[in-house]
Design a protein around this motif. Structure first.
Motif, short mmCIF file in Angstrom:
data_model
loop_
_atom_site.label_atom_id
_atom_site.label_comp_id
_atom_site.label_asym_id
_atom_site.label_seq_id
_atom_site.Cartn_x
_atom_site.Cartn_y
_atom_site.Cartn_z
N LYS A 37 3.14 10.87 -6.73
CA LYS A 37 4.61 10.82 -6.65
C LYS A 37 5.06 9.47 -6.10
O LYS A 37 6.01 8.86 -6.60
CB LYS A 37 5.13 11.95 -5.75
CG LYS A 37 5.04 13.32 -6.38
CD LYS A 37 5.53 14.38 -5.42
CE LYS A 37 5.29 15.78 -5.98
NZ LYS A 37 5.66 16.83 -5.01
N GLN A 38 4.37 9.01 -5.05
CA GLN A 38 4.72 7.71 -4.47
C GLN A 38 4.51 6.58 -5.48
O GLN A 38 5.33 5.67 -5.59
CB GLN A 38 3.89 7.43 -3.22
CG GLN A 38 4.26 8.27 -2.03
CD GLN A 38 3.36 7.99 -0.84
OE1 GLN A 38 2.46 7.17 -0.89
NE2 GLN A 38 3.61 8.72 0.26
N LEU A 39 3.42 6.65 -6.23
CA LEU A 39 3.13 5.64 -7.24
C LEU A 39 4.19 5.68 -8.33
O LEU A 39 4.66 4.62 -8.78
CB LEU A 39 1.74 5.86 -7.83
CG LEU A 39 1.27 4.84 -8.88
CD1 LEU A 39 1.22 3.45 -8.27
CD2 LEU A 39 -0.08 5.23 -9.43
N ALA A 40 4.57 6.88 -8.75
CA ALA A 40 5.60 7.00 -9.77
C ALA A 40 6.93 6.45 -9.25
O ALA A 40 7.68 5.80 -9.99
CB ALA A 40 5.76 8.46 -10.20
N ALA A 41 7.23 6.70 -7.98
CA ALA A 41 8.47 6.18 -7.39
C ALA A 41 8.42 4.66 -7.27
O ALA A 41 9.44 3.99 -7.39
CB ALA A 41 8.71 6.82 -6.03
N MET A 42 7.25 4.11 -7.02
CA MET A 42 7.10 2.66 -6.85
C MET A 42 6.97 1.93 -8.18
O MET A 42 7.02 0.69 -8.20
CB MET A 42 5.88 2.37 -5.98
CG MET A 42 6.04 2.79 -4.53
SD MET A 42 4.54 2.56 -3.58
CE MET A 42 4.39 0.79 -3.57
N GLN A 43 6.78 2.62 -9.26
CA GLN A 43 6.54 1.99 -10.56
C GLN A 43 7.67 1.02 -10.94
O GLN A 43 7.37 -0.10 -11.35
CB GLN A 43 6.37 3.07 -11.64
CG GLN A 43 5.75 2.56 -12.92
CD GLN A 43 4.35 2.02 -12.71
OE1 GLN A 43 3.60 2.48 -11.88
NE2 GLN A 43 4.00 1.02 -13.49
N PRO A 44 8.95 1.39 -10.80
CA PRO A 44 10.00 0.40 -11.13
C PRO A 44 9.91 -0.85 -10.24
O PRO A 44 10.12 -1.97 -10.70
CB PRO A 44 11.31 1.15 -10.88
CG PRO A 44 10.95 2.60 -10.95
CD PRO A 44 9.54 2.70 -10.50
N THR A 45 9.61 -0.65 -8.98
CA THR A 45 9.48 -1.78 -8.07
C THR A 45 8.32 -2.67 -8.50
O THR A 45 8.43 -3.91 -8.47
CB THR A 45 9.24 -1.28 -6.63
OG1 THR A 45 10.27 -0.36 -6.28
CG2 THR A 45 9.21 -2.42 -5.64
N ILE A 46 7.23 -2.05 -8.90
CA ILE A 46 6.06 -2.82 -9.35
C ILE A 46 6.40 -3.60 -10.62
O ILE A 46 6.05 -4.78 -10.75
CB ILE A 46 4.85 -1.88 -9.58
CG1 ILE A 46 4.37 -1.31 -8.24
CG2 ILE A 46 3.72 -2.61 -10.29
CD1 ILE A 46 3.34 -0.22 -8.36
N GLU A 47 7.10 -2.95 -11.54
CA GLU A 47 7.48 -3.63 -12.78
C GLU A 47 8.41 -4.81 -12.47
O GLU A 47 8.26 -5.89 -13.04
CB GLU A 47 8.17 -2.65 -13.74
CG GLU A 47 7.23 -1.60 -14.32
CD GLU A 47 6.09 -2.21 -15.10
OE1 GLU A 47 6.30 -3.21 -15.83
OE2 GLU A 47 4.96 -1.70 -14.99
N GLN A 48 9.36 -4.59 -11.56
CA GLN A 48 10.27 -5.68 -11.17
C GLN A 48 9.49 -6.81 -10.51
O GLN A 48 9.75 -7.98 -10.76
CB GLN A 48 11.36 -5.15 -10.22
CG GLN A 48 12.38 -6.20 -9.85
CD GLN A 48 13.16 -6.73 -11.03
OE1 GLN A 48 13.49 -5.98 -11.94
NE2 GLN A 48 13.43 -8.01 -11.04
N ALA A 49 8.52 -6.45 -9.68
CA ALA A 49 7.70 -7.47 -9.03
C ALA A 49 6.90 -8.27 -10.07
O ALA A 49 6.74 -9.49 -9.93
CB ALA A 49 6.76 -6.83 -8.01
N LYS A 50 6.41 -7.58 -11.11
CA LYS A 50 5.69 -8.28 -12.18
C LYS A 50 6.61 -9.28 -12.88
O LYS A 50 6.23 -10.43 -13.14
CB LYS A 50 5.14 -7.28 -13.20
CG LYS A 50 3.93 -6.52 -12.74
CD LYS A 50 3.45 -5.57 -13.84
CE LYS A 50 2.28 -4.73 -13.41
NZ LYS A 50 1.87 -3.79 -14.47
#
Length: 153
Positions: A51-64
């Protein structure tokens, strides 16, 4: 042929064996219970992490995306820095040549000065030797020599 004593011994052995097997089964059952509990807890932790990973996915994509943009900016900055470095190298070469020429001129001037200073000091010494009478005498000339005119004017 079975005697009552051997039958009692057989029953005693059977009771001991059943007691040992019960202990083994009880130990295995406890292990399975603990293992199952651990698996359930681990599953809960893994689900929470998912769940945490799924919630962080947009942040990770933005960071990329930000990282890619930053890399492009860094490459552009490096290209600009290379151009400026090359321009500075050219300017440095020109400045070095100008400094060498200035040093050469300074050396020539110093040589000329070294040659002229003894004459200058002797002229100052000669001027110190003059007094008012000498100047009056020169002024009384109708036509003084040309170098004397230069000195007096």
């Amino acid at each position: 042929y079975m005697t009552p004593t051997s039958y009692l011994e057989l029953i005693g052995l059977f009771v001991d064996l059943v007691g040992k097997k019960r202990g083994e089964v009880s130990t295995k059952l406890n292990r399975y219970k603990v293992g199952t509990k651990t698996l359930i807890e681990t599953k809960a932790v893994v689900d929470d992490l998912k769940k945490q990973l799924a919630a962080m996915q947009p942040t990770i994509e933005q960071a990329k995306k930000d990282t890619k943009e930053l890399m492009v900016q860094v490459e552009n900055d490096q290209a600009i820095a290379r151009e400026k470095s090359e321009a500075c190298a050219v300017d440095e070469k020109i400045a070095a040549e100008a400094a060498a020429e200035a040093n050469e001129i300074a050396t020539d001037c110093q040589q000329d000065l070294d040659e002229a200073l003894p004459e200058y000091y002797s002229a100052i010494k000669s001027l110190d030797a003059l007094d008012k009478k000498d100047i009056q005498e020169i002024k009384s000339f109708a036509k003084p020599p040309p170098l004397v005119e230069v000195v007096l004017s």
